[in-house]
Scaffold this motif. Structure first.
Motif, short mmCIF file in Angstrom:
data_model
loop_
_atom_site.label_atom_id
_atom_site.label_comp_id
_atom_site.label_asym_id
_atom_site.label_seq_id
_atom_site.Cartn_x
_atom_site.Cartn_y
_atom_site.Cartn_z
N LYS A 50 5.52 33.82 80.37
CA LYS A 50 6.90 33.73 80.84
C LYS A 50 7.05 34.45 82.18
CE LYS A 50 11.60 34.99 79.58
NZ LYS A 50 12.43 35.75 78.64
N GLU A 51 6.43 35.61 82.29
CA GLU A 51 6.53 36.39 83.52
C GLU A 51 5.90 35.64 84.70
OE1 GLU A 51 5.11 37.63 80.65
OE2 GLU A 51 6.85 38.78 80.00
N GLU A 52 4.80 34.95 84.44
CA GLU A 52 4.15 34.17 85.50
C GLU A 52 5.04 33.00 85.92
OE1 GLU A 52 -0.49 34.98 84.25
OE2 GLU A 52 0.59 33.31 83.33
N ARG A 53 5.63 32.33 84.94
CA ARG A 53 6.52 31.20 85.23
C ARG A 53 7.72 31.68 86.05
NH1 ARG A 53 6.85 29.34 80.43
NH2 ARG A 53 8.63 30.56 79.78
N GLU A 54 8.33 32.78 85.61
CA GLU A 54 9.50 33.29 86.33
C GLU A 54 9.13 33.85 87.70
OE1 GLU A 54 11.14 36.02 83.47
OE2 GLU A 54 12.20 34.42 82.40
N GLY A 55 7.89 34.29 87.86
CA GLY A 55 7.42 34.80 89.14
C GLY A 55 6.96 33.72 90.10
N GLY A 56 7.00 32.46 89.64
CA GLY A 56 6.65 31.35 90.51
C GLY A 56 5.16 31.14 90.73
N ILE A 57 4.34 31.63 89.80
CA ILE A 57 2.89 31.45 89.98
C ILE A 57 2.29 30.54 88.90
CG2 ILE A 57 2.55 33.61 91.23
CD1 ILE A 57 1.46 34.79 88.59
N SER A 58 3.10 29.62 88.42
CA SER A 58 2.63 28.71 87.37
C SER A 58 1.52 27.79 87.84
CB SER A 58 3.79 27.85 86.85
OG SER A 58 4.74 28.65 86.21
N ALA A 59 1.72 27.11 88.97
CA ALA A 59 0.74 26.13 89.43
C ALA A 59 -0.64 26.74 89.68
CB ALA A 59 1.25 25.40 90.67
N PRO A 60 -0.73 27.89 90.36
CA PRO A 60 -2.06 28.50 90.53
C PRO A 60 -2.70 28.87 89.20
CG PRO A 60 -0.50 29.51 92.05
CD PRO A 60 0.30 28.63 91.12
N ARG A 61 -1.91 29.30 88.24
CA ARG A 61 -2.43 29.66 86.92
C ARG A 61 -2.97 28.43 86.21
NH1 ARG A 61 -4.64 33.66 85.32
NH2 ARG A 61 -2.95 34.98 85.97
N TRP A 62 -2.23 27.32 86.30
CA TRP A 62 -2.68 26.08 85.66
C TRP A 62 -4.00 25.61 86.26
CZ3 TRP A 62 2.63 23.40 86.69
CH2 TRP A 62 3.59 23.91 85.81
N ARG A 63 -4.08 25.66 87.61
CA ARG A 63 -5.32 25.23 88.27
C ARG A 63 -6.50 26.10 87.85
NH1 ARG A 63 -1.70 24.03 92.34
NH2 ARG A 63 -1.85 26.04 93.36
N LEU A 64 -6.29 27.41 87.80
CA LEU A 64 -7.36 28.33 87.42
C LEU A 64 -7.82 28.06 85.99
CD1 LEU A 64 -9.04 30.83 88.21
CD2 LEU A 64 -7.20 32.22 87.28
N ARG A 65 -6.88 27.93 85.09
CA ARG A 65 -7.23 27.72 83.68
C ARG A 65 -7.84 26.35 83.44
NH1 ARG A 65 -2.49 31.01 80.54
NH2 ARG A 65 -3.39 33.04 80.96
N SER A 66 -7.31 25.34 84.07
CA SER A 66 -7.89 24.01 83.86
C SER A 66 -9.27 23.91 84.49
CB SER A 66 -6.97 22.91 84.40
OG SER A 66 -6.81 23.02 85.79
N SER A 67 -9.51 24.62 85.58
CA SER A 67 -10.84 24.58 86.20
C SER A 67 -11.89 25.22 85.30
CB SER A 67 -10.83 25.25 87.58
OG SER A 67 -10.62 26.64 87.46
N ALA A 68 -11.49 26.15 84.44
CA ALA A 68 -12.43 26.76 83.50
C ALA A 68 -12.91 25.75 82.46
CB ALA A 68 -11.79 27.97 82.80
N CYS A 69 -12.08 24.78 82.15
CA CYS A 69 -12.44 23.76 81.16
C CYS A 69 -13.00 22.50 81.79
CB CYS A 69 -11.21 23.39 80.32
SG CYS A 69 -10.61 24.73 79.30
N SER A 70 -12.75 22.28 83.06
CA SER A 70 -13.18 21.04 83.71
C SER A 70 -14.67 20.74 83.58
CB SER A 70 -12.79 21.05 85.18
OG SER A 70 -11.40 21.02 85.30
N PRO A 71 -15.55 21.71 83.83
CA PRO A 71 -16.97 21.40 83.68
C PRO A 71 -17.33 20.94 82.27
CG PRO A 71 -16.70 23.47 84.84
CD PRO A 71 -15.35 23.07 84.32
N SER A 72 -16.68 21.54 81.28
CA SER A 72 -16.94 21.16 79.90
C SER A 72 -16.52 19.72 79.64
CB SER A 72 -16.16 22.07 78.94
OG SER A 72 -16.50 23.41 79.15
N CYS A 73 -15.39 19.35 80.17
CA CYS A 73 -14.86 18.01 79.92
C CYS A 73 -15.64 16.95 80.69
CB CYS A 73 -13.40 17.95 80.32
SG CYS A 73 -12.36 19.04 79.34
N SER A 74 -16.04 17.27 81.90
CA SER A 74 -16.70 16.25 82.71
C SER A 74 -18.12 15.97 82.25
CB SER A 74 -16.70 16.65 84.18
OG SER A 74 -17.43 17.83 84.35
#
Length: 92
Positions: A50-74
């Motif tokens: 919630k703090e990240e969302r309210e602080g406006g850093i949602s998109a960078p967090r999503w990219r970082l977290r999804s990139s951790a799973c991307s190699p596994s998925c691809s």
């Protein structure tokens, strides 16, 4: 064990696992890869606090977290076959 119980899906990266148990993005990536390799479908949680969302850093967090799973998925055989089937249906 999950497959033995008849489940076909699992959830990785839930916020409670991250905050209570300290799971990292690398941990989630590993769990995602192992689940895919065992034939499970995975719903990987990449949401922010919630703090990240309210602080406006949602998109960078999503990219970082999804990139951790991307190699596994691809590299997942199941994922590759799904993409192959999708491309084939578009050509029809």
């Amino acid at each position: 064990m999950v497959k033995d119980m008849g489940f076909n899906w699992c959830l990785t990266g839930h916020s409670e696992r991250r905050t209570v148990y300290g799971e990292t993005d690398a941990d989630v990536g590993l769990k995602t890869r192992l689940a895919l390799e065992s034939g499970l479908s995975v719903m990987a949680c990449i949401g922010e606090l919630k703090e990240e969302r309210e602080g406006g850093i949602s998109a960078p967090r999503w990219r970082l977290r999804s990139s951790a799973c991307s190699p596994s998925c691809s590299t997942s055989p199941r994922r590759r076959s799904t993409r192959r089937a999708a491309r084939a249906s578009k050509r029809r």
